[in-house]
Structures are given as C-alpha cells and as structure tokens.
Scaffold this active site. Structure first.
Site, PDB file in Angstrom:
ATOM      1  CB  THR A   1      19.646   9.861  61.500  1.00  0.00           C
ATOM      2  OG1 THR A   1      18.919   8.796  60.901  1.00  0.00           O
ATOM      3  CG2 THR A   1      21.123   9.522  61.586  1.00  0.00           C
ATOM      4  CG  ASP A   2      13.106   8.365  62.999  1.00  0.00           C
ATOM      5  OD1 ASP A   2      12.708   8.620  61.837  1.00  0.00           O
ATOM      6  OD2 ASP A   2      12.340   8.236  63.972  1.00  0.00           O
TER       7      ASP A   2
ATOM      8  CE  LYS B   1      16.234  10.601  59.280  1.00  0.00           C
ATOM      9  NZ  LYS B   1      16.536   9.170  59.194  1.00  0.00           N
TER      10      LYS B   1
ATOM     11  CG  HIS C   1      30.437  33.448  27.919  1.00  0.00           C
ATOM     12  ND1 HIS C   1      31.295  34.376  28.457  1.00  0.00           N
ATOM     13  CD2 HIS C   1      30.936  32.224  28.271  1.00  0.00           C
ATOM     14  CE1 HIS C   1      32.277  33.751  29.091  1.00  0.00           C
ATOM     15  NE2 HIS C   1      32.076  32.446  29.001  1.00  0.00           N
TER      16      HIS C   1
HETATM   17  O1  LIG Z   1      35.362  38.918  32.769  1.00  0.00           O
HETATM   18  C1  LIG Z   1      35.996  38.051  32.148  1.00  0.00           C
HETATM   19  N1  LIG Z   1      37.055  37.458  32.728  1.00  0.00           N
HETATM   20  C2  LIG Z   1      37.804  36.508  32.102  1.00  0.00           C
HETATM   21  O2  LIG Z   1      38.805  35.980  32.672  1.00  0.00           O
HETATM   22  C3  LIG Z   1      37.390  36.132  30.799  1.00  0.00           C
HETATM   23  N2  LIG Z   1      37.867  35.220  29.913  1.00  0.00           N
HETATM   24  C4  LIG Z   1      37.067  35.281  28.813  1.00  0.00           C
HETATM   25  O3  LIG Z   1      37.205  34.557  27.764  1.00  0.00           O
HETATM   26  N3  LIG Z   1      36.089  36.221  28.998  1.00  0.00           N
HETATM   27  C5  LIG Z   1      36.282  36.763  30.224  1.00  0.00           C
HETATM   28  N4  LIG Z   1      35.591  37.707  30.902  1.00  0.00           N
END
Ligand SMILES: O=c1[nH]c(=O)c2[nH]c(=O)[nH]c2[nH]1
Length: 300
Positions: free
Chosen positions: A57-58, A12, A251
């Site tokens: 499973t219950d 479960k 990013h």
């Molecule tokens: O720390 C990073 N590793 C990468 O492999 C990578 N590739 C990227 O475009 N930016 C970064 N930054």
C-alpha cells in the site's frame, strides 16, 4: 477448512496530495484526498501470509504523488482513471481498482500583484468521484457533497397523513433548506468511446441540480429531489444514467413573537440543526440499472 475468504480489497486511503502548477508568478492549485482500493488474486496473503503477490500500500501512496508530478492533475476523474488503469494493467494479480477522490476547492485571493499565489479555502461544496476499473469496463460516479441551498418561499407542506401523534401544522409558505449530496453515474464505460468532458459535465450537473431547486414550486422535498434528479439526467446530453441524492431537510421554524406584541409575517425563523428530515432517492434513466449504493452518500 471451515472458513473461506470473501470479498476483499486493500490499498492506501486518504492520500492528501496538493499539486501546484507554476505559470510564472501565477500559480494554480489542485488539492485532493485520494483513496485507492485494489483487489484480485489475494487469497494467498490472507491464507498463508505469503506477500509474493502483494504490491505494498506504501507503493500505492507513492504512485499518487509520482503521477501528480509526472502527469499533473487535470480533473479528479482523469487523475483517478490514470491511477486505476496503472494498477490493473501493471500488476497481473490486480484485477480491479477503485479510486475515490475528494477535491477541496481553493479560491484565488486576487488576480493581480503579489496575490497570484495566494488562495483561500472556498465555501463551495466538495467535489467527489469514484472510479472503478476491471481492465475492460469503467464505472465513473461523480458527485458533490454538502452544497447548501435555501429557498425563502415557494415551498409548502400540506395534505399529509395525520395520526394520533401528528402535531405538525400544515404550511403553505415555509423555508426549504438543505445540504445537497449527490452522486451521478455516467453511461460511458469503454475505452474507445468518446468520454465526457469531466469538468464540463460536473458544472452542468451542478447547474441542473440548483436550477431545479430554485425553479421548482415545492410541495415536498421529495418532489424537489425528483425534479433535481430528472433535470440532471434529461439535460446531460445522454451522458448520465443514474443519480442518487441525499437531502437533509434543515427545518426552519417560525418563531412565535406574540408574547412580545409582535407579528411574525414569515420573517423570523429558528434554524434548527437537528433532528432533520432525511429525504433520499435514486433517479434513473428509464431502463438503466441502479448501481450507486445507498451508503455512498450520507449527511455528516
Ligand atoms: O418536504 C417534506 N417532506 C416530508 O416528508 C416531511 N415530513 C415533515 O415533517 N416535514 C416534511 N417536509
């Protein structure tokens, strides 16, 4: 017969259990999602449909709730181990149990007055564990999911390969942000040998991951990942043999403010949510086997 049964399990999944401990007016809460997968001599149910060896499973679900009452929930690992041991030792046809647990954190609203039973969902990461037991050996993998961390400097990315499609500019000062997912495997595997204190071991691993993140001058997220993994293993007091980390590179792009006559001295960033770089690796104690599957952790 032209086919045969391969690897199989049943159980479960995602039993949601909340256990309250009442200490007078002060309550304590554990909130878990528990998934049980059992395997053993299960040929007959697949081949002939005979349920003679099938614990429902219950029943597995009921056992989770009954054990929460009877034994309480100390740590997720301890609770998962109690369940795994129960299934494997109480049913002869069940040879292996795997128990996976996610722990959802609650924080107290206050410590006095009428709020000793009031909680708010914590912004902390999710703590997880996976318990494997075959009647002799244990495999305990603990970890965390979605621990957000950000360094506002001490991160660069330079000197990388450039080809016809490379547009990325080198940077010697960037934001490094990620949502850390990690799983570490304890060396402990046998009853009778002293087991880790699961809560202390968790906090130590978490502290070491964040310590490495904050304390490493990063030339890449890969380098930071390796520092995190080796910190956890080297500072585990010999308890951890293997760790796998999955780090999305969240990013942050410097915004061009020159159209507005403004300079941007690493102050204003656009936080992009996708696409993201994804940096993943296992770090091992030298000589230890790699047993944590890569697909155990993935960013959401
Ligand atoms: O720390 C990073 N590793 C990468 O492999 C990578 N590739 C990227 O475009 N930016 C970064 N930054």
């Amino acid at each position: 017969m032209s086919t045969i049964l391969g690897e199989n399990s049943y159980g479960k999944s995602e039993n949601r259990v909340v256990r309250i401990v009442r200490e007078g007016p002060t309550h304590h809460i554990k909130d878990l999602t528990v998934s049980i997968a059992l395997s053993g001599d299960m040929d007959e149910v697949h081949y002939s449909g005979s349920n003679a060896g099938v614990l429902p499973t219950d029943t597995a679900k009921n056992t989770v709730y009954a054990f929460a009452k009877e034994h309480g929930i100390d740590s997720a690992e301890q609770f998962g181990m109690r369940l795994a041991r129960h299934f494997v030792t109480s049913q002869p046809v069940l040879r292996r149990a795997r128990v996976q647990i996610e722990e959802h954190a609650w924080e107290r609203v206050g410590t006095t007055g009428p709020t000793r039973h009031s909680f708010v969902r914590s912004g902390r990461e999710t703590r997880v564990c996976r318990i494997g037991y075959d009647g002799a050996d244990w495999e305990i993998v603990s970890g965390l999911q979605d621990l957000s961390a950000l360094n506002s400097t001490d991160s660069e990315f330079r000197g990388y390969v450039k080809d016809a499609y490379t547009t990325l500019e080198e940077t010697s000062d960037r934001i490094l942000a990620t949502e850390i997912s990690a799983r570490w495997r304890y060396r402990w595997s046998r009853d009778g040998e002293p087991a880790p204190d699961w809560d202390r071991a968790y906090e130590r691993a978490r502290t070491n991951i964040l310590g490495a993140f904050a304390g490493t001058y990063s030339r890449s997220l890969q380098q930071t990942l390796y520092a995190m993994g080796s910190h956890v293993i080297e500072r585990s007091g010999g308890e951890v043999d293997e760790i796998r980390l999955s780090l999305p590179n969240k990013h942050h792009f410097l915004v061009d403010l020159t159209p507005f006559g403004l300079t941007n001295d690493h102050e204003v960033y656009l936080a992009a949510d996708r696409p993201y770089g994804l940096i993943e690796a296992t770090v091992l104690r030298a000589g230890a086997p790699a047993r944590i599957p890569a697909d155990l952790l993935r960013p959401r």
